[in-house]
Write a protein that holds these residues in place. Structure first.
Motif, short mmCIF file in Angstrom:
data_model
loop_
_atom_site.label_atom_id
_atom_site.label_comp_id
_atom_site.label_asym_id
_atom_site.label_seq_id
_atom_site.Cartn_x
_atom_site.Cartn_y
_atom_site.Cartn_z
N LEU A 61 0.83 -1.21 0.00
CA LEU A 61 0.00 0.00 0.00
C LEU A 61 0.86 1.26 0.00
CD1 LEU A 61 -2.79 1.36 0.26
CD2 LEU A 61 -2.57 1.12 2.74
N ASN A 62 1.89 1.30 0.83
CA ASN A 62 2.77 2.46 0.87
C ASN A 62 3.58 2.61 -0.40
OD1 ASN A 62 2.55 3.80 3.60
ND2 ASN A 62 2.93 1.71 4.26
N PHE A 63 3.90 1.50 -1.04
CA PHE A 63 4.60 1.58 -2.33
C PHE A 63 3.72 2.24 -3.38
CE2 PHE A 63 5.53 -0.40 -6.48
CZ PHE A 63 6.82 0.08 -6.66
N ILE A 64 2.43 1.87 -3.42
CA ILE A 64 1.51 2.47 -4.38
C ILE A 64 1.32 3.96 -4.08
CG2 ILE A 64 -0.83 2.40 -5.29
CD1 ILE A 64 0.87 0.03 -6.12
N ILE A 65 1.19 4.31 -2.80
CA ILE A 65 1.03 5.73 -2.44
C ILE A 65 2.28 6.52 -2.82
CG2 ILE A 65 0.72 7.33 -0.51
CD1 ILE A 65 -0.93 5.21 0.89
N PHE A 66 3.46 5.92 -2.59
CA PHE A 66 4.71 6.60 -2.96
C PHE A 66 4.78 6.82 -4.47
CE2 PHE A 66 8.98 5.61 -4.68
CZ PHE A 66 9.58 6.83 -4.41
N ILE A 67 4.43 5.80 -5.26
CA ILE A 67 4.44 5.95 -6.72
C ILE A 67 3.48 7.06 -7.15
CG2 ILE A 67 3.85 4.80 -8.89
CD1 ILE A 67 6.51 3.93 -7.75
N LEU A 68 2.32 7.13 -6.50
CA LEU A 68 1.32 8.14 -6.84
C LEU A 68 1.84 9.55 -6.56
CD1 LEU A 68 -1.69 8.41 -7.77
CD2 LEU A 68 -2.29 8.42 -5.35
N MET A 69 2.37 9.77 -5.36
CA MET A 69 2.86 11.10 -4.99
C MET A 69 4.12 11.47 -5.78
SD MET A 69 0.64 12.22 -2.86
CE MET A 69 1.48 13.67 -2.23
N PHE A 70 4.99 10.51 -5.99
CA PHE A 70 6.22 10.82 -6.72
C PHE A 70 5.94 11.14 -8.18
CE2 PHE A 70 9.99 9.62 -9.16
CZ PHE A 70 10.97 10.34 -8.49
N SER A 71 5.01 10.42 -8.79
CA SER A 71 4.73 10.62 -10.22
C SER A 71 4.03 11.93 -10.50
CB SER A 71 3.88 9.45 -10.75
OG SER A 71 4.55 8.22 -10.57
N PHE A 72 3.09 12.33 -9.64
CA PHE A 72 2.26 13.50 -9.92
C PHE A 72 2.69 14.76 -9.18
CE2 PHE A 72 -0.47 9.90 -10.95
CZ PHE A 72 -0.94 10.28 -12.20
N VAL A 73 3.57 14.63 -8.18
CA VAL A 73 3.97 15.81 -7.41
C VAL A 73 5.48 16.02 -7.46
CG1 VAL A 73 3.98 16.86 -5.12
CG2 VAL A 73 1.98 15.60 -5.88
N THR A 74 6.24 15.03 -7.02
CA THR A 74 7.69 15.22 -6.90
C THR A 74 8.38 15.28 -8.25
OG1 THR A 74 7.60 14.00 -4.80
CG2 THR A 74 9.76 14.31 -5.80
N LEU A 75 8.08 14.33 -9.13
CA LEU A 75 8.77 14.27 -10.42
C LEU A 75 8.52 15.51 -11.28
CD1 LEU A 75 10.62 12.47 -12.09
CD2 LEU A 75 8.60 11.40 -13.07
#
Length: 681
Positions: free
Chosen positions: A146-160
């Motif tokens: 679950l945390n891996f999916i949340i990390f991918i979501l935040m990293f893809s749309f916010v951090t990157l």
């Protein structure tokens, strides 16, 4: 009777085969088709002979009676084998394609099962300690995913997008919209970075508290100051993406938890419906056949014995409660009220201690010199230390007090767990309330910027640092408890023959306590992700390490609990506790997004009064027709009828569930009557 080999047997006569019930039923089904069926019936011998000749040229299908499956599956397969010869080419192709697709999907699913994280380790734990403890480690794996999916979501749309636009990758650029109607001093944000000669322990302090160089990295909210990013020719609205990504990970977590908890809820509903069924399940189906270790088998024997004794004790308590006089009821209720007053007093003391520790830490954190590492870390981690002490002391008090309330054993466990859940999760809420009381103030110093700018130039980053410290400190406590408590206790029990040491014995691996630990950490992650977008990555790494820590502790320093829970009920309990933590996370995030003014010196919402204000601003860019539809959905004219329709639908399903329950009760009464009649006959 003599049985001949298969090769010595002759073919069965056609007339004999036509007398078989399966062939007659096939003829009846074909006869139901009309005149064509009668023609086929008249030409049955010739058609059957041709069919036999055609079957001789290809391998015969496997008979339905040899199929490994239930009787219903065999009956369905028999019908399919009888009808497949009379299907058209298109229907045969569809059926063959469907079977091939199902077979491919099954093989892919089987292959993916080998790629599951910790598959062998969890199977090993299940085989040695049973499904109850295995469910805890499976729950830990679910949180890692679950945390891996949340990390991918935040990293893809916010951090990157922020990193790409700030460094000009892919011909990208960014823009910062100048602030209007805001005092200039409110827009200044200069984090206290490390300057001059830097000692090693300064880096250690920054790593543990999120200050220094970490404060200006992608880890915290203050880094994301981009208002609009252009990646090639595409315009990217970062504030809107930041808010929508937050809603997305909360919605994803909620849906995933609900979907996983449905099966456990059904199983719990079935188990709790009938007490006689519970006795039968324990006696005839209570053994866990995954257990191979002799010690675990003896423990399972004791567990089943304990469950049966608990059921008998509950029945005895029910009879005792039914026979209580009014004087005894008054005494017990008065005692329970008094104990609950003590519980409320303990909770109030914990909450007040956390509030005072948070206020003191925020006021003194900037006045202590960086050269005094111990004092600085103590002040920085004072709220986390007080919260950890409250989480340790309060459950001990609750476990002692509940003995005097005279509840049933099962209800004692549930009530104690609910109180422990409340104190753990409410401590986080009190910490956030303490921070908000410092951020929002009614004095003159807060009017210019809308919040306490002097103490918190970027208050979202400060909240993110508190969540970061709670996450790190929680991990350090888990690691220290294993290294400095469980291992020394194991050595003492193994090498010391003192009766007192042997009486204490090894530390029990309490499933409920361990679950409360990781749910507490996951709630911190849900709340902190808005203020620290990369916090899910830290939580994922933390749970990854915790898995191996708990595995080593279970196998070498701990023993299974004397009162383990079944896997079905424990899985449902884990998800219910996790759902409570998620619902709690909605409250502070909702208040932060909709009510507290956003920082004017940092973050993507600098140009908005609150974080939620980006949504109406984005709607203004839509076409007029779409704007009217969205405003209509958000209006009271739509909300009131929608609420009424939802209430009617809920009432319908509640009535339907009540009707089904009455039908089930009637069927059970009929089963009892059938049993009594068969006994009489």
């Amino acid at each position: 009777e003599v049985f001949l080999p298969e090769e010595m047997r002759g073919p069965a006569p056609v007339d004999f085969l036509q007398e078989l019930p399966s062939y007659q039923s096939a003829l009846r089904r074909r006869a139901a088709g009309g005149p064509a069926g009668s023609q086929e019936r008249r030409a049955a011998p010739q058609g059957f002979a041709r069919l036999r000749a055609a079957e001789g040229s290809q391998p015969a299908p496997r008979p339905a009676r040899e199929h490994p499956g239930s009787m219903a599956e065999r009956r369905t397969l028999s019908y399919q084998q009888a009808d497949i010869k009379y299907l058209s080419g298109w229907k045969q192709w569809k059926r063959t394609t469907s079977k091939s697709l199902k077979r491919v999907l099954g093989e892919v699913k089987e292959l993916s099962s080998y790629l599951k994280l910790w598959r062998r380790d969890i199977h090993s734990i299940e085989g040695k300690f049973g499904t109850g403890i295995q469910s805890y480690f499976s729950f830990l794996r679910f949180l890692v995913l679950l945390n891996f999916i949340i990390f991918i979501l935040m990293f893809s749309f916010v951090t990157l997008p922020s990193i790409i636009s700030k460094h000009g990758i892919f011909n990208s650029s960014f823009a910062k919209i100048p602030l209007e109607n805001v005092d200039s001093h409110c827009t200044v944000y200069e984090p206290g970075g490390n300057k001059g000669l830097i000692y090693f322990y300064t880096y250690l302090k920054d790593l543990l508290s999120g200050t220094g160089i970490l404060e200006v990295t992608v880890l915290f909210y203050g880094y994301y100051t981009v208002d609009t990013a252009w990646i090639s020719i595409m315009r990217y609205n970062l504030p809107l993406a930041y808010l929508l990504a937050t809603f997305a990970y909360l919605a994803l977590s909620l849906l995933w938890i609900i979907v996983r908890s449905v099966e456990g809820f059904k199983q719990n509903l079935v188990d709790a419906e009938d007490q006689f069924q519970s006795y039968c399940n324990k006696i005839f189906a209570g053994w866990d056949f995954c257990i191979t270790d002799p010690g675990a088998a003896r423990l399972k024997h004791r567990s089943l014995l304990y469950e049966l004794r608990t059921d008998l004790e509950e029945e005895r308590l029910k009879e005792k409660i039914a026979g209580r006089t009014m004087k005894e009821k008054l005494r017990i209720y008065s005692l329970r009220v008094f104990i609950n007053i003590i519980v409320i007093a303990v909770l109030s003391g914990c909450f007040y201690s956390i509030y005072r520790a948070t206020v003191f830490s925020q006021e003194k954190s900037n006045s202590i010199s960086d050269t005094n590492l111990q004092a600085n870390l103590l002040v920085q981690y004072l709220p986390s230390i007080v919260i950890t002490l409250a989480n340790f002391i309060a459950p001990l008090i609750f476990s002692f007090l509940i003995r005097f309330e005279e509840y049933s054993p099962a209800f004692e466990i549930r009530l104690t767990l609910l109180r422990c859940i409340f104190v753990r999760l409410a401590n986080i809420a009190v910490l956030l309330f303490s921070l908000w009381s410092q951020i929002s103030c009614a004095t003159d110093r807060c009017k210019a910027c809308g919040y306490n700018y002097e103490l918190y130039p970027c208050w979202e980053t400060e909240v993110g640092k508190e969540m970061y410290k709670l996450m790190i400190f929680d991990f350090l406590i888990i690691l220290a408890s294993v290294l400095f408590l469980d291992f020394p206790r194991k050595l003492l029990v193994t090498h010391c023959s003192c009766k007192l040491v042997q009486w204490f014995g090894l530390q029990e691996f309490g499933i409920s306590d361990n679950v409360l630990e990781i749910v507490y950490g996951q709630t911190i992650c849900w709340i902190g992700t808005f203020f620290s977008p990369l916090l899910p990555a830290i939580a994922m790494i933390k749970y990854f390490i915790v898995f191996y820590i708990k595995k080593i502790s279970l196998k070498h320093t701990c023993k299974p609990a004397a009162r383990p829970v079944r896997a079905s009920s424990s899985n449902f309990f884990f998800l219910v506790v996790l759902l409570i933590g998620l619902i709690l996370a909605f409250v502070p995030l909702g208040i932060s997004i909709t009510h507290i003014p956003s920082s004017k010196a940092c973050g993507p919402f600098r140009n908005f009064n609150t974080s939620w204000a980006v949504v109406p601003d984005a709607i203004l860019g839509f076409p007029k027709g779409l704007q009217q539809v969205l405003y209509g959905i958000a209006s009271e004219a739509f909300a009131v009828p929608f609420f009424m329709v939802v209430c009617l639908i809920m009432f319908y399903f509640i009535a339907l569930a009540g009707a089904h329950k009455r039908v089930v009760e009637q069927l059970r009464e009929q089963l009892v009557m059938v049993r009594s009649e068969s006994t009489f006959l």
